[in-house]
Design an enzyme around this catalytic site. Structure first.
Site, PDB file in Angstrom:
ATOM      1  N   HIS A   4       4.233  -0.349   0.910  1.00 35.19           N
ATOM      2  CA  HIS A   4       4.684  -1.331  -0.068  1.00 35.19           C
ATOM      3  C   HIS A   4       6.154  -1.093  -0.396  1.00 35.19           C
ATOM      4  O   HIS A   4       6.877  -2.011  -0.777  1.00 35.19           O
ATOM      5  CB  HIS A   4       3.866  -1.248  -1.354  1.00 35.19           C
ATOM      6  N   ASP A  76      -0.312  -6.977   8.031  1.00 34.18           N
ATOM      7  CA  ASP A  76      -0.355  -6.707   6.601  1.00 34.18           C
ATOM      8  C   ASP A  76       0.677  -7.639   5.957  1.00 34.18           C
ATOM      9  O   ASP A  76       1.424  -8.342   6.657  1.00 34.18           O
ATOM     10  CB  ASP A  76      -0.042  -5.234   6.336  1.00 34.18           C
TER      11      ASP A  76
END
Length: 181
Positions: A4, A76
């Site tokens: 992230h 992702d």
């Protein structure tokens, strides 16, 4: 490193990956998994230039050809730091599709979503991405939707979302916390 925020690097070769990290993927594929999500992880011994989610070596050569996976491949979320801190999001999306991804997830920010769509359309117009390649992904997605009888028909507005969420929370509570049964 949390993808992230940044780009994780795993410096293992293919032998180690097959013995440990790829075991759950190979098992899922043997048991007819419908879809696989490819993470934003740099595997420099397989592809020193691109993270797994953008790597033809990982997606096409390893996942599709070596592990014989023919289901739907998702990236992702492309808005994660591993991607947006290093790449233009639309270029990253194009690279992911060229590498073999069927669905490019863009979970945040309408402007990023439209940039990815426009980037993919431009790549087709410029010949960087063939319509045949797009059609392969569309075919896989349609097969998966047909398997689960999914359609683009809007659901009834009479569905009680609060009730549904409560039921999901109860199941999760039982499963995760051994809560009330």
């Amino acid at each position: 490193v949390d993808s992230h925020l940044g780009l994780p690097v795993v410096n293992h070769g293919i032998d180690r990956l097959k013995k440990l990290e790829l075991v759950p993927f190979a098992n899922a594929i043997r048991h007819n998994a419908d879809a696989v999500m490819v993470a934003h992880i740099l595997l420099p011994k397989l592809d020193p230039d691109y993270p797994s989610s953008m790597s033809k070596e990982v997606i096409t050569n390893l996942l599709r050809n070596e592990l014989n996976f023919d289901g739907v491949i998702f990236t992702d979320d492309m808005t994660m730091g591993a991607i947006v801190e290093r790449y233009d999001i639309s270029e990253a999306a194009v690279r992911a599709v060229i590498a073999g991804s069927d669905i490019v997830l863009v979970c945040h920010d309408y402007e990023k979503e439209t940039a990815v769509i426009e980037g993919l359309k431009q790549a087709v117009r410029e010949g960087k991405l063939s319509e045949k390649r797009i059609d392969q992904s569309v075919y896989r997605i349609i097969q998966l939707k047909e398997k689960y009888k999914l359609s683009d028909v809007k659901i009834s507005p009479t569905i009680d979302i609060a009730k549904l969420n409560g039921e999901v929370e109860a199941v999760l509570d039982r499963y995760l916390n051994n809560g009330p049964r």
